[in-house]
Scaffold this motif. Structure first.
Motif, short mmCIF file in Angstrom:
data_model
loop_
_atom_site.label_atom_id
_atom_site.label_comp_id
_atom_site.label_asym_id
_atom_site.label_seq_id
_atom_site.Cartn_x
_atom_site.Cartn_y
_atom_site.Cartn_z
N ASP A 145 0.85 -1.20 0.00
CA ASP A 145 0.00 0.00 0.00
C ASP A 145 0.88 1.25 0.00
N GLY A 146 1.97 1.21 0.77
CA GLY A 146 2.89 2.36 0.79
C GLY A 146 3.53 2.59 -0.57
N GLU A 172 -0.65 -5.32 -2.40
CA GLU A 172 -0.96 -5.98 -1.12
C GLU A 172 -1.29 -4.91 -0.10
N ASN A 174 -1.91 -4.31 3.21
CA ASN A 174 -1.80 -4.98 4.52
C ASN A 174 -1.96 -3.99 5.67
N TRP A 176 -0.57 -1.28 6.61
CA TRP A 176 0.53 -0.48 7.14
C TRP A 176 1.68 -0.37 6.16
N ALA A 177 2.34 0.78 6.18
CA ALA A 177 3.61 0.95 5.49
C ALA A 177 4.56 1.43 6.58
#
Ligand SMILES: Cc1ncc(C[n+]2csc(CCOP(=O)(O)OP(=O)(O)O)c2C)c(N)n1
Ligand SMILES: [Mg+2]
Length: 334
Positions: A145-146, A172, A174, A176-177
């Motif tokens: 995502d980051g 993906e 998830n 958090w980055a």
């Protein structure tokens, strides 16, 4: 698109292998035997395994650090991974690089690139080269995502879309980055909506359901192979550990972690296999045992393997100089 019983068991095997290899690596990390960091994919095994499993021989992947499951499906062995993490002379990179930072072109795996997003234009280029060489190959790559906030993500996906390249990008999500939560990463409600901006299909999937992941990936791969261009897949999953083993993830709400623990992809798939009578508990236990034994053997042998000699630091760093008029020969470590 229907999977045979053997294929369903193979998915289980890869997911379990993914998890066990990492569990052993955690032990080694705590003993100070892992050189460098350890980036877990706990909770994300179904995404890696289910997407890579949709590929065919000759296809090419550009994985990221958390995609151990991808490279296992492509044929990496526990020996490769253990020797690599312990930087042994016998490892695929000869101890020159750590963790999953190594490629195996003969297995269709290019080396991960640390600069997030950079793999997307590279994989678009591979897809374009494949088309020019009439190879009918599909290129697949993963992004967090980051990583979707980078310029390279935009440039690569835009180029692939305009050229209708056979590329599958698995985002993906998830949550958090590192310590940045999804809501501070993008104002978009999700990642799949970004596909529309590129004029390509986007599919969102429960990333902890390996059969669903496989189904979506298979459709995207088939589209790519039949000339319909790239797809952006958003896999909804969760990073169950910190960014790496050195990160205690103190910034993660406990309730969120607990909620996702209930959706563990391996436990879920085990239940699916048992409840559908695809496999018995004994059969799965036998798979688990054989994986444990193999990984334990490889840990032991990697620990005994030699570290690289100091002189090796200068070898295989630059391509050998080629005199004018001589054919270019690239030396490759066997
Ligand atoms: C262009 C770039 N910026 C920053 C970094 C440092 N960095 C490495 S991993 C990471 C977080 C990545 O988060 P995400 O893309 O969501 O992937 P995840 O770790 O969740 O799998 C950052 C900021 C980097 N490698 N490349
Ligand atoms: Mg992330």
């Amino acid at each position: 698109m229907d999977l045979t019983r053997d294929q369903k068991l193979e998915l289980y095997r890869y997911m379990r292998l993914n998890r066990v290899v990492e569990e052993r690596l955690v032990n080694l990390y705590r003993q100070g035997k892992v050189v460098g960091g350890l980036y877990r994919s706990l909770g994300q095994e179904a995404t890696s395994v289910g997407t890579a499993y949709a590929l065919a021989k000759g296809d090419i992947v550009g994985p990221l650090i958390r995609n151990l499951g991808v490279v296992l499906v492509m044929g990496y062995t526990p020996r490769d991974v253990m020797t690599q993490y312990m930087a042994r002379a016998t490892s695929p990179s000869g101890g020159k690089d750590c963790n999953l930072h190594f490629g195996k072109p003969e297995r269709g795996v290019i080396s991960p690139i640390s600069m997030l997003g950079a793999l997307i234009p590279v994989m678009a280029g591979i897809a374009l080269a494949g088309r020019m060489q009439k190879k009918n190959l599909v290129a697949m790559t993963w992004i967090g995502d980051g990583g979707t906030s980078t310029g390279a993500f935009h440039e690569g996906l835009n180029f692939a879309a305009v050229q209708k390249l056979p590329l599958v990008v698995v985002a993906e999500n998830n949550g958090w980055a590192y310590s940045t939560p999804f809501r501070k990463q993008t104002a978009a409600p999700n990642l799949v909506s970004k596909a529309a901006a590129y004029g390509i299909p986007g599919e969102q999937v429960d990333g902890n359901d390996v059969l669903a992941v496989y189904g979506v990936a298979r459709r995207a791969v088939d589209r790519a192979r039949s000339g319909e261009g790239p797809t952006l897949i958003e896999s909804l999953t969760y990073r169950m550990k910190g960014h790496a083993e050195h990160d205690a993830q103190a910034y993660v709400p406990k309730a969120e972690l607990e909620e996702w623990r209930q959706r563990d992809p391996l436990e879920r798939y085990t239940r699916v296999l048992l409840e559908s009578a695809t496999a018995t508990a004994d059969e799965l236990a036998a798979v688990d045992r054989s994986i444990s034994e193999e990984v334990d053997r490889e840990v032991e042998s990697a620990e005994k393997a030699p570290l690289p000699s100091p002189e090796a630091a200068n070898q295989d760093v630059y391509a050998p100089r080629v005199a004018e008029g001589e054919p270019v020969v690239v030396r490759r470590r066997s």
